[in-house]
Design a protein around this motif. Structure first.
Motif, short mmCIF file in Angstrom:
data_model
loop_
_atom_site.label_atom_id
_atom_site.label_comp_id
_atom_site.label_asym_id
_atom_site.label_seq_id
_atom_site.Cartn_x
_atom_site.Cartn_y
_atom_site.Cartn_z
N GLY A 1 39.81 25.23 36.54
CA GLY A 1 39.91 26.21 37.63
C GLY A 1 41.29 26.24 38.26
O GLY A 1 41.82 27.31 38.57
N ALA A 2 41.91 25.07 38.43
CA ALA A 2 43.25 25.01 39.02
C ALA A 2 44.27 25.64 38.09
O ALA A 2 45.15 26.39 38.53
N ASN B 1 50.59 37.36 37.77
CA ASN B 1 50.65 38.36 38.83
C ASN B 1 52.08 38.51 39.35
O ASN B 1 52.57 39.62 39.55
N LYS C 1 43.69 27.87 35.78
CA LYS C 1 43.40 29.30 35.67
C LYS C 1 44.01 30.05 36.85
O LYS C 1 44.65 31.08 36.66
N SER C 2 43.83 29.55 38.05
CA SER C 2 44.37 30.25 39.22
C SER C 2 45.89 30.19 39.22
O SER C 2 46.55 31.16 39.61
N ARG C 3 46.47 29.08 38.78
CA ARG C 3 47.93 28.97 38.74
C ARG C 3 48.50 29.93 37.70
O ARG C 3 49.49 30.60 37.95
N THR C 4 47.85 30.02 36.56
CA THR C 4 48.29 30.94 35.53
C THR C 4 48.15 32.38 36.01
O THR C 4 49.03 33.21 35.77
N GLU C 5 47.07 32.65 36.70
CA GLU C 5 46.86 34.00 37.24
C GLU C 5 47.95 34.35 38.25
O GLU C 5 48.44 35.48 38.27
N MET C 6 48.35 33.40 39.08
CA MET C 6 49.40 33.64 40.06
C MET C 6 50.73 33.92 39.37
O MET C 6 51.48 34.82 39.78
#
Length: 90
Positions: A21-22, A32, A24-29
């Protein structure tokens, strides 16, 4: 040992899920940020093209600072760059 190994398995699986989860969110940021930066540079390109005929000297340069500003702030960052440039011209 059976209770301890079960607890270790549960803790290990929970840690793995949290790590996924960490990441995934870092990659998404990061994705983005890069997309906003690229779209911001496109907005600057079309803004320079649009404003060059009407107001000479209003063009914003393409450099890492403009990429960072448009990537971090998005469309308001591009407007901020044009605002700063117009303020410096006055």
């Amino acid at each position: 040992m059976d209770i301890y190994s079960g607890v270790l398995w549960i803790v290990g699986v929970l840690a793995a899920v949290l790590m996924i989860g960490a990441f995934k969110s870092r990659t998404e940021m990061v994705v983005n940020f890069i997309l906003r930066g690229v779209l911001g540079m496109l907005m600057i390109y079309f803004g320079n093209y649009l404003f060059s005929g009407q107001m000479p000297g209003i063009e914003i340069g393409y450099n890492p600072i403009t990429f960072l500003a448009s990537g971090a702030l998005g469309f308001p960052g591009v407007l901020m760059l044009y605002g700063i440039h117009i303020y410096m011209m006055i």
